[in-house]
Design a protein around this motif. Sequence first.
Motif, PDB file in Angstrom:
ATOM      1  N   ASN A 147       0.795  -1.219   0.000  1.00  0.00           N
ATOM      2  CA  ASN A 147       0.000   0.000   0.000  1.00  0.00           C
ATOM      3  C   ASN A 147       0.843   1.292   0.000  1.00  0.00           C
ATOM      4  O   ASN A 147       0.704   2.144   0.872  1.00  0.00           O
ATOM      5  N   PRO A 148       1.721   1.439  -0.975  1.00  0.00           N
ATOM      6  CA  PRO A 148       2.639   2.591  -1.003  1.00  0.00           C
ATOM      7  C   PRO A 148       1.947   3.869  -1.488  1.00  0.00           C
ATOM      8  O   PRO A 148       0.838   3.815  -2.019  1.00  0.00           O
ATOM      9  N   LYS A 149       2.642   5.006  -1.245  1.00  0.00           N
ATOM     10  CA  LYS A 149       2.165   6.281  -1.802  1.00  0.00           C
ATOM     11  C   LYS A 149       2.750   6.489  -3.186  1.00  0.00           C
ATOM     12  O   LYS A 149       2.167   7.154  -4.025  1.00  0.00           O
ATOM     13  N   LYS A 150       3.955   5.957  -3.350  1.00  0.00           N
ATOM     14  CA  LYS A 150       4.618   6.107  -4.645  1.00  0.00           C
ATOM     15  C   LYS A 150       5.346   4.818  -5.011  1.00  0.00           C
ATOM     16  O   LYS A 150       5.960   4.178  -4.161  1.00  0.00           O
ATOM     17  N   VAL A 151       5.242   4.457  -6.284  1.00  0.00           N
ATOM     18  CA  VAL A 151       5.944   3.278  -6.778  1.00  0.00           C
ATOM     19  C   VAL A 151       6.970   3.738  -7.811  1.00  0.00           C
ATOM     20  O   VAL A 151       6.644   4.505  -8.711  1.00  0.00           O
ATOM     21  N   ILE A 152       8.208   3.280  -7.640  1.00  0.00           N
ATOM     22  CA  ILE A 152       9.237   3.631  -8.614  1.00  0.00           C
ATOM     23  C   ILE A 152       9.727   2.373  -9.309  1.00  0.00           C
ATOM     24  O   ILE A 152      10.102   1.395  -8.662  1.00  0.00           O
ATOM     25  N   LEU A 153       9.677   2.377 -10.654  1.00  0.00           N
ATOM     26  CA  LEU A 153      10.237   1.268 -11.422  1.00  0.00           C
ATOM     27  C   LEU A 153      11.648   1.656 -11.831  1.00  0.00           C
ATOM     28  O   LEU A 153      11.851   2.635 -12.558  1.00  0.00           O
ATOM     29  N   ASP A 154      12.617   0.896 -11.352  1.00  0.00           N
ATOM     30  CA  ASP A 154      14.012   1.200 -11.665  1.00  0.00           C
ATOM     31  C   ASP A 154      14.475   0.346 -12.851  1.00  0.00           C
ATOM     32  O   ASP A 154      14.526  -0.884 -12.778  1.00  0.00           O
ATOM     33  N   PHE A 155      14.824   1.026 -13.952  1.00  0.00           N
ATOM     34  CA  PHE A 155      15.213   0.340 -15.190  1.00  0.00           C
ATOM     35  C   PHE A 155      16.729   0.275 -15.368  1.00  0.00           C
ATOM     36  O   PHE A 155      17.208   0.006 -16.466  1.00  0.00           O
ATOM     37  N   ASN A 156      17.474   0.519 -14.309  1.00  0.00           N
ATOM     38  CA  ASN A 156      18.928   0.605 -14.460  1.00  0.00           C
ATOM     39  C   ASN A 156      19.543  -0.653 -15.083  1.00  0.00           C
ATOM     40  O   ASN A 156      20.494  -0.579 -15.842  1.00  0.00           O
ATOM     41  N   ASN A 157      18.999  -1.821 -14.765  1.00  0.00           N
ATOM     42  CA  ASN A 157      19.561  -3.067 -15.290  1.00  0.00           C
ATOM     43  C   ASN A 157      18.735  -3.658 -16.430  1.00  0.00           C
ATOM     44  O   ASN A 157      18.856  -4.837 -16.729  1.00  0.00           O
ATOM     45  N   VAL A 158      17.913  -2.816 -17.051  1.00  0.00           N
ATOM     46  CA  VAL A 158      17.136  -3.305 -18.190  1.00  0.00           C
ATOM     47  C   VAL A 158      17.800  -2.795 -19.469  1.00  0.00           C
ATOM     48  O   VAL A 158      17.810  -1.602 -19.740  1.00  0.00           O
ATOM     49  N   PHE A 159      18.336  -3.737 -20.248  1.00  0.00           N
ATOM     50  CA  PHE A 159      19.049  -3.329 -21.456  1.00  0.00           C
ATOM     51  C   PHE A 159      18.248  -3.621 -22.721  1.00  0.00           C
ATOM     52  O   PHE A 159      18.611  -3.203 -23.802  1.00  0.00           O
ATOM     53  N   PHE A 160      17.178  -4.378 -22.544  1.00  0.00           N
ATOM     54  CA  PHE A 160      16.305  -4.646 -23.694  1.00  0.00           C
ATOM     55  C   PHE A 160      14.846  -4.620 -23.263  1.00  0.00           C
ATOM     56  O   PHE A 160      14.492  -5.135 -22.205  1.00  0.00           O
ATOM     57  N   MET A 161      14.024  -3.990 -24.080  1.00  0.00           N
ATOM     58  CA  MET A 161      12.593  -4.036 -23.825  1.00  0.00           C
ATOM     59  C   MET A 161      11.857  -3.919 -25.160  1.00  0.00           C
ATOM     60  O   MET A 161      12.277  -3.170 -26.031  1.00  0.00           O
ATOM     61  N   ASP A 162      10.771  -4.688 -25.325  1.00  0.00           N
ATOM     62  CA  ASP A 162       9.939  -4.486 -26.511  1.00  0.00           C
ATOM     63  C   ASP A 162       8.560  -4.005 -26.064  1.00  0.00           C
ATOM     64  O   ASP A 162       8.399  -3.585 -24.918  1.00  0.00           O
ATOM     65  N   SER A 163       7.558  -4.084 -26.943  1.00  0.00           N
ATOM     66  CA  SER A 163       6.267  -3.469 -26.616  1.00  0.00           C
ATOM     67  C   SER A 163       5.588  -4.124 -25.403  1.00  0.00           C
ATOM     68  O   SER A 163       4.677  -3.550 -24.816  1.00  0.00           O
ATOM     69  N   ALA A 164       6.034  -5.312 -25.024  1.00  0.00           N
ATOM     70  CA  ALA A 164       5.480  -5.948 -23.819  1.00  0.00           C
ATOM     71  C   ALA A 164       5.742  -5.077 -22.583  1.00  0.00           C
ATOM     72  O   ALA A 164       4.944  -5.073 -21.642  1.00  0.00           O
ATOM     73  N   GLY A 165       6.842  -4.335 -22.633  1.00  0.00           N
ATOM     74  CA  GLY A 165       7.172  -3.455 -21.513  1.00  0.00           C
ATOM     75  C   GLY A 165       6.181  -2.312 -21.356  1.00  0.00           C
ATOM     76  O   GLY A 165       5.892  -1.869 -20.242  1.00  0.00           O
ATOM     77  N   ILE A 166       5.651  -1.831 -22.498  1.00  0.00           N
ATOM     78  CA  ILE A 166       4.661  -0.752 -22.448  1.00  0.00           C
ATOM     79  C   ILE A 166       3.428  -1.236 -21.697  1.00  0.00           C
ATOM     80  O   ILE A 166       2.952  -0.576 -20.770  1.00  0.00           O
ATOM     81  N   GLY A 167       2.950  -2.429 -22.076  1.00  0.00           N
ATOM     82  CA  GLY A 167       1.792  -3.007 -21.413  1.00  0.00           C
ATOM     83  C   GLY A 167       2.059  -3.254 -19.934  1.00  0.00           C
ATOM     84  O   GLY A 167       1.196  -3.014 -19.089  1.00  0.00           O
ATOM     85  N   MET A 168       3.274  -3.697 -19.643  1.00  0.00           N
ATOM     86  CA  MET A 168       3.646  -3.987 -18.253  1.00  0.00           C
ATOM     87  C   MET A 168       3.598  -2.697 -17.419  1.00  0.00           C
ATOM     88  O   MET A 168       3.057  -2.682 -16.307  1.00  0.00           O
TER      89      MET A 168
END
Lengths: 154, 123
Positions: free
Chosen positions: B56-77
């Motif tokens: 139950n957070p006030k803010k959620v942060i997605l950290d992409f520092n170790n993501v070197f590849f993403m396709d359109s599935a990431g948009i949906g995610m």
Amino acid sequence: MNKKKYDNEMKLEIMSKSSNEAFARITVSAFASQLDPTIEELSDIKTAVSEIVTNSIIHAYDTSDEIIKIHSMIEDNSITIEISDTGKGIEDIELARKPLYTTKAELERSGMGFTIVETFMDELKIESILGLGTKITMKKIIHNCEENNLESES
Amino acid sequence: MEKVEYKMYKILKESYMKIDFNEKDKLLKLKIDDEIDHHRAESLRRVADYEIQRRNPKKVILDFNNVFFMDSAGIGMVIGRYKTASMIGAKLEMINVKENIKKIFEMTGILKIIPIIEEECNE
């Protein structure tokens, strides 16, 4: 012997399992790397292959034991990638190309697949026959490699 | 351990997401340690939703520092997690997004509602 059609060529057949998405894009990008592309160009190719292979897995087939064929050709400074399946086919290609259009919203699909491929690649051709399958042909020109081609001319 | 909890625990262990929750600020940081495609998005989304609903957070942060590849599935995610967070009134932000991935987000216009916050990557 047949006359040489391309400078280089490779064929790959994979099962329609989602774990093969990574395998397919890595294999094609390894093949493309002989053109000495920039990291950005390589990343574009990887993303495009990933989108199309995922489409075949999600939309063309209902099961994971079907076959997806990938045929890749290098000619001068360009790579052409053909990805084909023998699945359901696309009903309305124009609609499928539209950004944000998806038939699988419940899977959190964004409908951006073809738009991304169109943006990242230089050419995109979609051929599909309902009930028979779909063939996607895409081409990318690598701007980096004129010198390399001159060397291999001999 | 409850059955559902145990199942989640297993998924959590197998997924490539590090979870860091700051109780005081109600800040949930989800650090993704993998490529994001259709295959991997499934487990990422389950773990993320589970953590967001549980903490139950006030803010959620997605950290992409170790993501070197993403396709359109990431948009949906990402849009899906925005929906989960919105339901409990939490904000969603992204940090450390690589250029090639930013390019994909920019195509969709979602950065207007889910901003990329510039932050030095603190390892």
